[in-house]
Design a protein around this motif. Structure first.
Motif, PDB file in Angstrom:
ATOM      1  N   MET A   1       0.841  -1.191   0.000  1.00 35.10           N
ATOM      2  CA  MET A   1       0.000   0.000   0.000  1.00 35.10           C
ATOM      3  C   MET A   1       0.884   1.252   0.000  1.00 35.10           C
ATOM      4  O   MET A   1       1.850   1.333   0.752  1.00 35.10           O
ATOM      5  N   ARG A   2       0.509   2.214  -0.842  1.00 42.41           N
ATOM      6  CA  ARG A   2       1.313   3.427  -0.950  1.00 42.41           C
ATOM      7  C   ARG A   2       0.511   4.619  -0.449  1.00 42.41           C
ATOM      8  O   ARG A   2      -0.622   4.845  -0.889  1.00 42.41           O
ATOM      9  N   LEU A   3       1.086   5.375   0.485  1.00 41.46           N
ATOM     10  CA  LEU A   3       0.422   6.509   1.106  1.00 41.46           C
ATOM     11  C   LEU A   3       1.148   7.801   0.759  1.00 41.46           C
ATOM     12  O   LEU A   3       2.363   7.810   0.557  1.00 41.46           O
ATOM     13  N   LEU A   4       0.396   8.892   0.738  1.00 44.38           N
ATOM     14  CA  LEU A   4       0.964  10.225   0.547  1.00 44.38           C
ATOM     15  C   LEU A   4       0.658  11.068   1.771  1.00 44.38           C
ATOM     16  O   LEU A   4      -0.500  11.158   2.196  1.00 44.38           O
ATOM     17  N   ILE A   5       1.697  11.678   2.338  1.00 47.75           N
ATOM     18  CA  ILE A   5       1.524  12.620   3.447  1.00 47.75           C
ATOM     19  C   ILE A   5       1.771  14.024   2.909  1.00 47.75           C
ATOM     20  O   ILE A   5       2.841  14.303   2.354  1.00 47.75           O
ATOM     21  N   ASP A  46      -3.044   4.772  -2.294  1.00 45.58           N
ATOM     22  CA  ASP A  46      -4.109   4.034  -1.614  1.00 45.58           C
ATOM     23  C   ASP A  46      -4.770   4.886  -0.539  1.00 45.58           C
ATOM     24  O   ASP A  46      -5.910   4.610  -0.144  1.00 45.58           O
ATOM     25  N   LEU A  47      -4.058   5.923  -0.054  1.00 46.31           N
ATOM     26  CA  LEU A  47      -4.615   6.807   0.968  1.00 46.31           C
ATOM     27  C   LEU A  47      -3.757   8.070   1.045  1.00 46.31           C
ATOM     28  O   LEU A  47      -2.542   8.014   0.823  1.00 46.31           O
ATOM     29  N   ILE A  48      -4.395   9.194   1.393  1.00 44.94           N
ATOM     30  CA  ILE A  48      -3.684  10.461   1.552  1.00 44.94           C
ATOM     31  C   ILE A  48      -3.940  10.992   2.962  1.00 44.94           C
ATOM     32  O   ILE A  48      -5.088  11.049   3.408  1.00 44.94           O
ATOM     33  N   VAL A  49      -2.861  11.347   3.667  1.00 47.31           N
ATOM     34  CA  VAL A  49      -2.948  12.058   4.932  1.00 47.31           C
ATOM     35  C   VAL A  49      -2.701  13.526   4.600  1.00 47.31           C
ATOM     36  O   VAL A  49      -1.608  13.892   4.143  1.00 47.31           O
ATOM     37  N   HIS A  71     -11.362  11.633  -8.280  1.00 50.49           N
ATOM     38  CA  HIS A  71     -10.464  10.781  -7.493  1.00 50.49           C
ATOM     39  C   HIS A  71     -11.168  10.359  -6.205  1.00 50.49           C
ATOM     40  O   HIS A  71     -11.613  11.199  -5.428  1.00 50.49           O
ATOM     41  N   ASP A  72     -11.232   9.036  -5.982  1.00 45.65           N
ATOM     42  CA  ASP A  72     -11.934   8.534  -4.794  1.00 45.65           C
ATOM     43  C   ASP A  72     -10.980   8.015  -3.726  1.00 45.65           C
ATOM     44  O   ASP A  72     -11.396   7.303  -2.807  1.00 45.65           O
ATOM     45  N   VAL A  73      -9.688   8.357  -3.811  1.00 48.75           N
ATOM     46  CA  VAL A  73      -8.716   7.906  -2.824  1.00 48.75           C
ATOM     47  C   VAL A  73      -9.148   8.347  -1.422  1.00 48.75           C
ATOM     48  O   VAL A  73      -9.603   9.476  -1.234  1.00 48.75           O
ATOM     49  N   PRO A  74      -9.064   7.477  -0.404  1.00 52.30           N
ATOM     50  CA  PRO A  74      -9.403   7.884   0.961  1.00 52.30           C
ATOM     51  C   PRO A  74      -8.504   9.025   1.435  1.00 52.30           C
ATOM     52  O   PRO A  74      -7.289   8.999   1.217  1.00 52.30           O
ATOM     53  N   ILE A  75      -9.095  10.020   2.081  1.00 55.22           N
ATOM     54  CA  ILE A  75      -8.355  11.181   2.574  1.00 55.22           C
ATOM     55  C   ILE A  75      -8.611  11.339   4.065  1.00 55.22           C
ATOM     56  O   ILE A  75      -9.768  11.453   4.502  1.00 55.22           O
ATOM     57  N   LEU A  76      -7.521  11.332   4.836  1.00 50.65           N
ATOM     58  CA  LEU A  76      -7.577  11.594   6.274  1.00 50.65           C
ATOM     59  C   LEU A  76      -7.018  12.989   6.499  1.00 50.65           C
ATOM     60  O   LEU A  76      -5.841  13.244   6.247  1.00 50.65           O
ATOM     61  N   MET A  77      -7.852  13.913   6.951  1.00 47.12           N
ATOM     62  CA  MET A  77      -7.421  15.299   7.138  1.00 47.12           C
ATOM     63  C   MET A  77      -6.847  15.523   8.530  1.00 47.12           C
ATOM     64  O   MET A  77      -7.374  15.005   9.523  1.00 47.12           O
ATOM     65  N   LEU A  78      -5.784  16.325   8.575  1.00 49.24           N
ATOM     66  CA  LEU A  78      -5.158  16.716   9.831  1.00 49.24           C
ATOM     67  C   LEU A  78      -5.249  18.232   9.969  1.00 49.24           C
ATOM     68  O   LEU A  78      -5.080  18.953   8.993  1.00 49.24           O
ATOM     69  N   ALA A 114      -8.452   1.556   9.194  1.00 48.09           N
ATOM     70  CA  ALA A 114      -9.905   1.500   9.042  1.00 48.09           C
ATOM     71  C   ALA A 114     -10.334   2.024   7.674  1.00 48.09           C
ATOM     72  O   ALA A 114     -11.214   1.443   7.033  1.00 48.09           O
ATOM     73  N   LEU A 115      -9.719   3.106   7.220  1.00 49.75           N
ATOM     74  CA  LEU A 115     -10.061   3.661   5.908  1.00 49.75           C
ATOM     75  C   LEU A 115      -9.669   2.702   4.790  1.00 49.75           C
ATOM     76  O   LEU A 115     -10.408   2.553   3.804  1.00 49.75           O
ATOM     77  N   LEU A 116      -8.523   2.060   4.926  1.00 48.81           N
ATOM     78  CA  LEU A 116      -8.098   1.101   3.908  1.00 48.81           C
ATOM     79  C   LEU A 116      -9.017  -0.113   3.879  1.00 48.81           C
ATOM     80  O   LEU A 116      -9.348  -0.634   2.811  1.00 48.81           O
TER      81      LEU A 116
END
Length: 227
Positions: A1-5, A46-49, A71-78, A114-116
Motif C-alpha cells: 500500500m502506498r500513502l501520501l503525506i 491508496d490513501l492520503i494524509v 479521485h476517490d482515494v481515501p483522505i484523512l485530514m489533519l 480502518a479507511l483502507l
C-alpha cells in the motif's frame, strides 16, 4: 500500500512517514498543497494524509479539487484547528475522516487501517485471503498456516516482506511486474537496484513455500495456490 503525506510541519511529516513505513507502507512526503495535488493526480495512492493549513493551496481546496476530478482515494485530514465547523468543512469537501492535532500516533494508524479496510470492502474484497493452507490477513497484516483455526501457526514476516506479499495477493492470478511492486512498496525517492524485489520474493518463498510465487520470465511474478 502506498500513502501520501501532505504536511508542512516537516518534523511531524517525517515522524509520521517513519512510523508508517515501519508498519509496512510505502510513504511519500510533500510539504506544499500544490505539490500534494500534483502528486495525488499523477500517482495511484491508496490513501492520503492531508493537513489543512498548507502553503500553496490549503487542504480543503486540495481535497475538493481531487473529488471534483473524480479521485476517490481515501483522505484523512489533519489540522491544528478544533471545532465542529472546521470538521464539517473538511468532510463537506470530500474528506473521509478527520484528526485534530495533537493526536495519538496509535489512533492515526488505526484510522489509516480502518479507511483502507473500508475501501477494500467497498470494492467487494475481503481482507482475509486463503491460499492453500495459508490465511493472509491484509487488515491485521498477519500470515497464518494451518487449515484448522484452532491449530494455526503464525509466520513472521518483516514489514517489507508483507508489503510485497500483499501486492501479489491483491492481484492473485495476475502477473505483477517488478516496477509495479516497487511503485507500491517503496517510496518515490527510492533509486536503488530494482532487483531488491527478487531478494524479498526469495525470502517469501523460503518462509511460505517455493511453489507459491511463480516467476514469469521477462514479465514479473504471479501468486498461485500450491498444487
Amino acid at each position: 500500500m502506498r500513502l501520501l503525506i501532505v504536511e508542512d510541519e516537516k518534523r511531524l511529516a517525517l515522524s509520521l512517514a517513519k512510523g508508517l513505513t515501519a508498519e509496512g507502507y510505502a510513504v511519500d512526503v510533500v510539504h506544499d498543497g500544490l505539490e500534494g495535488l500534483h502528486r495525488a493526480t499523477q500517482t495511484p495512492y491508496d490513501l492520503i494524509v492531508l493537513d489543512i493549513m498548507l502553503p500553496g493551496m490549503n487542504g480543503y481546496r486540495v481535497c475538493a479539487t481531487l473529488r471534483a476530478a473524480g479521485h476517490d482515494v481515501p483522505i484523512l485530514m489533519l489540522t491544528a484547528k478544533d471545532g465542529e465547523y472546521d470538521e464539517a468543512e473538511g468532510l463537506d469537501t470530500g474528506a473521509d475522516d478527520y484528526l485534530t492535532k495533537p493526536f495519538s500516533y496509535v489512533v492515526l494508524v488505526a484510522r489509516v487501517r480502518a479507511l483502507l479496510r473500508r475501501r477494500a470492502q467497498a470494492k467487494g474484497s475481503s481482507p482475509v485471503h486463503t491460499i492453500g493452507d495459508l490465511r493472509i490477513d491484509t487488515g491485521a497484516r498477519r500470515v497464518l498456516r494451518g487449515a484448522d483455526p484452532g491449530d494455526q501457526d503464525e509466520i513472521a514476516l518483516t514489514a517489507k516482506e508483507f508489503a510485497v506479499l500483499e501486492q501479489l495477493v491483491l492481484r492473485r492470478g495476475e502477473v505483477v511486474s517488478k516496477a509495479e511492486i516497487l511503485e507500491h512498496v517503496w517510496d518515490f525517492a527510492y533509486d536503488g537496484d530494482p532487483n531488491i524485489v527478487e531478494v524479498y520474493v526469495s525470502a517469501l518463498r523460503r518462509k511460505l513455500g517455493a511453489g507459491l510465487i511463480r516467476t514469469v520470465r521477462g514479465a514479473g511474478y504471479r501468486l498461485e495456490a500450491p498444487r
